[in-house]
Design an enzyme around this catalytic site. Sequence first.
Site, mmCIF file in Angstrom:
data_model
loop_
_atom_site.group_PDB
_atom_site.id
_atom_site.type_symbol
_atom_site.label_atom_id
_atom_site.label_comp_id
_atom_site.label_asym_id
_atom_site.label_seq_id
_atom_site.Cartn_x
_atom_site.Cartn_y
_atom_site.Cartn_z
ATOM 1 N N ARG A 93 15.616 -2.783 -12.848
ATOM 2 C CA ARG A 93 15.110 -2.244 -11.584
ATOM 3 C C ARG A 93 15.991 -2.683 -10.410
ATOM 4 O O ARG A 93 15.909 -2.144 -9.329
ATOM 5 C CB ARG A 93 13.643 -2.595 -11.382
ATOM 6 C CG ARG A 93 13.324 -4.044 -11.393
ATOM 7 C CD ARG A 93 11.835 -4.278 -11.465
ATOM 8 N NE ARG A 93 11.308 -4.051 -12.824
ATOM 9 C CZ ARG A 93 10.101 -4.387 -13.202
ATOM 10 N NH1 ARG A 93 9.278 -4.915 -12.347
ATOM 11 N NH2 ARG A 93 9.706 -4.173 -14.433
ATOM 12 N N ASP A 96 0.067 9.903 18.136
ATOM 13 C CA ASP A 96 -0.963 9.740 17.126
ATOM 14 C C ASP A 96 -2.343 10.139 17.626
ATOM 15 O O ASP A 96 -2.828 9.589 18.604
ATOM 16 C CB ASP A 96 -0.970 8.250 16.749
ATOM 17 C CG ASP A 96 -1.815 7.976 15.542
ATOM 18 O OD1 ASP A 96 -1.643 8.675 14.539
ATOM 19 O OD2 ASP A 96 -2.646 7.060 15.611
ATOM 20 N N VAL A 97 -2.949 11.110 16.957
ATOM 21 C CA VAL A 97 -4.346 11.450 17.232
ATOM 22 C C VAL A 97 -5.074 11.583 15.896
ATOM 23 O O VAL A 97 -4.443 11.836 14.868
ATOM 24 C CB VAL A 97 -4.478 12.785 18.017
ATOM 25 C CG1 VAL A 97 -3.941 12.641 19.432
ATOM 26 C CG2 VAL A 97 -3.781 13.918 17.305
ATOM 27 N N CYS A 132 -11.536 3.937 7.024
ATOM 28 C CA CYS A 132 -11.853 5.200 7.674
ATOM 29 C C CYS A 132 -13.188 5.723 7.141
ATOM 30 O O CYS A 132 -13.453 5.646 5.950
ATOM 31 C CB CYS A 132 -10.734 6.173 7.317
ATOM 32 S SG CYS A 132 -11.110 7.845 7.726
ATOM 33 N N THR A 189 -14.264 8.901 8.302
ATOM 34 C CA THR A 189 -14.284 10.297 8.759
ATOM 35 C C THR A 189 -14.938 11.225 7.727
ATOM 36 O O THR A 189 -15.740 12.094 8.070
ATOM 37 C CB THR A 189 -12.846 10.766 9.060
ATOM 38 O OG1 THR A 189 -12.385 10.022 10.177
ATOM 39 C CG2 THR A 189 -12.786 12.245 9.397
ATOM 40 N N GLY A 203 -4.617 5.635 2.475
ATOM 41 C CA GLY A 203 -5.097 5.827 1.113
ATOM 42 C C GLY A 203 -4.319 5.089 0.045
ATOM 43 O O GLY A 203 -4.696 5.123 -1.120
ATOM 44 N N GLY A 252 -1.811 0.587 6.116
ATOM 45 C CA GLY A 252 -2.683 -0.229 6.946
ATOM 46 C C GLY A 252 -3.220 -1.381 6.104
ATOM 47 O O GLY A 252 -2.691 -2.486 6.099
ATOM 48 N N MET A 275 -9.334 1.966 13.785
ATOM 49 C CA MET A 275 -9.091 2.142 15.206
ATOM 50 C C MET A 275 -10.150 3.037 15.857
ATOM 51 O O MET A 275 -10.207 3.161 17.065
ATOM 52 C CB MET A 275 -7.676 2.678 15.451
ATOM 53 C CG MET A 275 -6.588 1.700 15.033
ATOM 54 S SD MET A 275 -6.865 -0.008 15.578
ATOM 55 C CE MET A 275 -6.690 0.181 17.337
ATOM 56 N N THR A 318 12.544 3.179 -12.177
ATOM 57 C CA THR A 318 13.185 2.943 -13.481
ATOM 58 C C THR A 318 12.429 3.675 -14.599
ATOM 59 O O THR A 318 13.042 4.165 -15.540
ATOM 60 C CB THR A 318 13.275 1.442 -13.855
ATOM 61 O OG1 THR A 318 11.959 0.916 -13.846
ATOM 62 C CG2 THR A 318 14.150 0.667 -12.903
#
Length: 348
Positions: free
Chosen positions: A26, A132-133, A189, A191, A224, A245, A272, A320
Site C-alpha cells: 500500500r 455553505d447552506v 444531523c 434533517t 455520512g 465531521g 451546526m 491496493t
Amino acid sequence: MHIEESVKLDFKDVLIRPKRSTLTSRLDVDISREFIFRNSHNTYRGIPIIASNMDSTGTMAMAQALSGHGLSVALHKHYSADELADFFLTRHDKGIAASGAFYSMGISQLDFEKLNAVMARTGDTLEYLCIDVANGYTEGFINFVKKVRKAYPQLTIMAGNVVTGDITEELILAGADIVKVGIGPGSVCTTRKMTGVGYPQLSAVIECADAAHGLGGQICADGGCSVPGDLAKAFGGGADFVMLGGMLAGHDESAGELIERDGKKFKRFYGMSSRTAMEKYAGGVAEYRAAEGKDVLIDYRGPVADTLQDILGGVRSACTYVGAHKLKELTKRTTFVRVTQQLNEVFG
Ligand code: 5GP
C-alpha cells in the site's frame, strides 16, 4: 405525486469488489490528487479530505495539524474577521498551504461584507472559499454564488449542499468549482428525521459527480462517513473530495470542552443546526423553525494524527485491493456489489 422506483444507495448498502492487481504494497499507492479548477483556474495538489466547517472540527488548530499531511480544513464561520484575516495573512509562515484552509460563509449580506473586509486585508493569501447552506436549492443561493464569483474571479469556490445532478450543473455554471454534496447523512444531523427530506449519500455522490465531471467541475462528498471504508466508497463512487465531521471530532485539535465523568474523558460535539449551536450563535431557536442537529458527548480521542493514519491507511489499502496505483484511478477500478450484510458483529 411521483415515486422514483430505482433503488438509491448508501455506503452501508455496498462493498467494493476486489480486483486483480500488480501492486505489492500500500506504500506504492499515491492518494494525493491534482485538479485544475474549472472556474478559478487554480491548481490544487493534496490529499482531498477536508475537515468540516462545523465549529468543533473547522478550527485553526485542525488546519495546522492536517495541512502537515496535505489535507484541508474548512474553517467555521464563527471566527471574527480579524481572526480570519490574521490567520490567512500568516498561514504561509505556519506552513499551511493555500488549499489547507477554506474560508466558510453563509449567504447573508453580513456574510458578504465580512468576506469583503477579510479579502481587503488578506489579498491573495486567501484562495479557497466554502459557501455553505443547509439547502442549496434556493434561487437566492445560486444568485449568491454568482455574485461572489463575479466579485472574486480568482477564488476557488466550493458551494453546497445539494444532492442531485441538475442543481450540481447549475451551481458549476453559476461559478462554483466544487459542489458540496449531502443532505441528511451527517452524524449529528436530524434533517431526515425532522423533515423527511434527503437522498442516500452514495447515490447522491455518484449522480452529482457524473454531472459535475461532465462540465469539468468537482464535487465534495459531505457527511455520512463513519469508517475509513466509507471514504473509499465515496472516492470510488466519483467524489473528488470528502468532507468529515464526526470522524475528526473529539480530538485535541477539535474545539469544545473536555468533560470528565467517572474517570473517562469526553468531548462535546453538536450539529451546526442543533439547539446548542443556535443558542450559542443565534440567541436560541427561532420560533418558526426546529433544530435539525444533535448534541452528543463522544469519547476523547487524543491527537488527530493517529486517527488520520487510520483513515489514510484505509483508503490506501482500498486502492491496493482494486489495483489502483493512484487515488485518481479508484473510481475507474471500482465495482460496487450490493450487500445485505457488511460487518461481523460478534464482538460489537
Ligand atoms: P459527518 O461527517 O459528521 O457525518 O457529517 C458532517 C456534515 O454534517 C457537515 O459537514 C454538515 O454538512 C452536516 N451537518 C453539520 N451539522 C449539521 C446539523 O446540525 N444539521 C444538519 N442537517 N447537518 C449538519
